[in-house]
Design a protein around this motif. Structure first.
Motif, PDB file in Angstrom:
ATOM      1  N   VAL A  93       0.837  -1.202   0.000  1.00 51.06           N
ATOM      2  CA  VAL A  93       0.000   0.000   0.000  1.00 51.06           C
ATOM      3  C   VAL A  93       0.870   1.249   0.000  1.00 51.06           C
ATOM      4  O   VAL A  93       0.599   2.222  -0.719  1.00 51.06           O
ATOM      5  N   GLU A  94       1.930   1.234   0.794  1.00 50.09           N
ATOM      6  CA  GLU A  94       2.811   2.399   0.871  1.00 50.09           C
ATOM      7  C   GLU A  94       3.567   2.644  -0.431  1.00 50.09           C
ATOM      8  O   GLU A  94       3.998   3.766  -0.706  1.00 50.09           O
ATOM      9  N   SER A  95       3.716   1.627  -1.248  1.00 46.75           N
ATOM     10  CA  SER A  95       4.394   1.806  -2.532  1.00 46.75           C
ATOM     11  C   SER A  95       3.601   2.690  -3.482  1.00 46.75           C
ATOM     12  O   SER A  95       4.149   3.200  -4.464  1.00 46.75           O
ATOM     13  N   SER A  96       2.323   2.866  -3.211  1.00 45.16           N
ATOM     14  CA  SER A  96       1.473   3.739  -4.036  1.00 45.16           C
ATOM     15  C   SER A  96       1.269   5.102  -3.394  1.00 45.16           C
ATOM     16  O   SER A  96       0.322   5.820  -3.758  1.00 45.16           O
ATOM     17  N   SER A  97       2.122   5.469  -2.452  1.00 50.89           N
ATOM     18  CA  SER A  97       1.936   6.735  -1.734  1.00 50.89           C
ATOM     19  C   SER A  97       1.977   7.936  -2.676  1.00 50.89           C
ATOM     20  O   SER A  97       1.258   8.925  -2.481  1.00 50.89           O
ATOM     21  N   TYR A  98       2.805   7.876  -3.714  1.00 48.15           N
ATOM     22  CA  TYR A  98       2.873   8.975  -4.677  1.00 48.15           C
ATOM     23  C   TYR A  98       1.522   9.180  -5.356  1.00 48.15           C
ATOM     24  O   TYR A  98       1.072  10.321  -5.543  1.00 48.15           O
ATOM     25  N   ALA A  99       0.878   8.069  -5.714  1.00 57.07           N
ATOM     26  CA  ALA A  99      -0.436   8.173  -6.357  1.00 57.07           C
ATOM     27  C   ALA A  99      -1.459   8.790  -5.407  1.00 57.07           C
ATOM     28  O   ALA A  99      -2.284   9.634  -5.818  1.00 57.07           O
ATOM     29  N   TYR A 100      -1.423   8.410  -4.131  1.00 56.95           N
ATOM     30  CA  TYR A 100      -2.370   8.980  -3.165  1.00 56.95           C
ATOM     31  C   TYR A 100      -2.151  10.487  -3.006  1.00 56.95           C
ATOM     32  O   TYR A 100      -3.123  11.257  -2.955  1.00 56.95           O
ATOM     33  N   TRP A 101      -0.896  10.908  -2.920  1.00 55.21           N
ATOM     34  CA  TRP A 101      -0.626  12.340  -2.781  1.00 55.21           C
ATOM     35  C   TRP A 101      -1.031  13.104  -4.033  1.00 55.21           C
ATOM     36  O   TRP A 101      -1.557  14.223  -3.951  1.00 55.21           O
ATOM     37  N   ALA A 102      -0.780  12.525  -5.200  1.00 55.49           N
ATOM     38  CA  ALA A 102      -1.172  13.185  -6.444  1.00 55.49           C
ATOM     39  C   ALA A 102      -2.689  13.347  -6.524  1.00 55.49           C
ATOM     40  O   ALA A 102      -3.204  14.411  -6.903  1.00 55.49           O
TER      41      ALA A 102
END
Length: 358
Positions: A93-102
């Motif tokens: 889940v944390e590997s997609s943190s960039y997508a969540y912030w975007a």
């Protein structure tokens, strides 16, 4: 249930504030002498969407993620040694943190702040505007109605709530993609370690995941339908949204020859709803291709895919021809059934020999 309950509570709070500000039930006289209802409580994209369909979507996502990481993931990896196990659920889940912030920046920055300034604030301060009139635009300055300052504050709170909710919606879709990817990795490890690769635990996990994805897709498309329904209503000459749907159904059944007139005003919600449709459909297609299409045993997806395609037809047909409301009613009825039986199969599947047969 904390997350969907919070979304529900926020929506109810907005309904109550709109009542206290007397914008829950508002009519204005159009240029063609039609008294049109544009109250906050009459807008499905602010009532049914945030009170019913979005909390339902979030509850389904939470339930699916909880079932996967707490039950089925543990079962599949139970017989696998620590050295061969993939990374945990949280690192994925944390590997997609960039997508969540975007997504957060886009939802808050553009869908929230920019849209509120252009659609609400500037028209309220300067008057006029090219956007269709509704509860937050046309009533300023009318005798006995709420003042501009109160309306600006209420629209700001409503748009902040809205943009955060749609951040949760898109985040839920990203989480579903992470779950699908995680299952693919776990399934590959099980196949490598156990040879055949298809155990009863894998079949059960496939069934649960695809049922959850179908349910989430149905709820997500209902969110988009609510948005488009409101965007179409505010640019036609119907006195209220119920009268419009009844009139539309009657035109196809031969009970009414009266048709509504359409304005040329802008409706940003129409484009937002299309974006929701694209995102939700993409996630369903992603899950179907990566999991469902490669499943040798497991519940069939043909009926579910056909119904989701029907929901897309209903969405794109709204306002295009007279009588679309009949299709909309059918879609709502089948959607309710689909939430209980995501495979839309009236005949129950029975487990037999490691597979599913009728």
């Amino acid at each position: 249930m904390n997350l969907p309950a919070s979304v529900f509570a926020g929506a109810v709070a907005l309904q109550l504030v709109s009542y206290f500000l007397s914008i829950h039930d508002v009519t204005y006289l159009r240029g063609d002498a039609v008294a049109k209802q544009v109250g906050f409580l009459w807008a499905p994209n602010w009532t049914f969407l945030f009170i019913v369909f979005l909390p339902l979507f979030l509850a389904l996502v939470v339930d699916l993620v909880t079932s996967w990481k707490g039950v089925y993931r543990a079962k599949l990896l139970g017989g696998i040694g620590e050295d061969a196990r993939p990374s945990g659920w949280l690192p994925r889940v944390e590997s997609s943190s960039y997508a969540y912030w975007a997504v957060l920046l886009i939802c808050v920055g553009f869908a929230g702040v920019v849209q509120w300034i252009s659609v609400r604030l500037l028209p309220l301060l300067n008057g006029g505007g090219t956007y269709a009139a509704d509860w937050g635009s046309q009533i300023v300055g009318d005798p006995g109605q709420v003042g501009a300052t109160q309306l600006i504050a209420f629209t700001a709170a409503a748009y902040l709530y809205m943009c955060l909710c749609f951040y949760l919606l898109v985040s839920g879709l990203i989480l579903l993609c992470s779950l699908i990817d995680d299952f693919i990795v776990v399934r590959a490890i099980v196949a490598a370690r156990q040879g055949a690769g298809w155990t009863q635990e894998v079949d059960a996990a496939v069934s649960v995941i695809m049922k959850g994805v179908v349910r989430c897709t149905i709820a997500g498309l209902l969110v988009a339908i609510c948005m488009k329904l409101q965007s179409l209503y505010i640019v036609n000459s119907a006195p209220n949204i119920l009268a419009w749907l009844i009139l539309d159904a009657g035109s196809l059944l031969g009970q009414s020859e009266v048709t509504v007139a359409w304005d040329d005003a802008s409706t940003p919600t129409d484009y937002t709803s299309l974006l929701v449709v694209i995102l939700v459909s993409t996630v369903y297609l992603y899950g179907t291709v990566r999991i469902g299409a490669r499943t040798r045993s497991g519940p069939p997806l043909k009926r579910a895919t056909a119904f989701i395609a029907f929901l897309l037809v209903v969405y794109f047909s709204m306002g295009v021809f007279d009588g679309f409301s009949i299709l909309l009613g059918i879609a709502l009825l089948v959607s309710v059934y689909g939430l209980f039986d995501p495979h839309l199969d009236l005949r129950r599947h029975e487990r037999h020999g490691g597979g599913y047969v009728l």
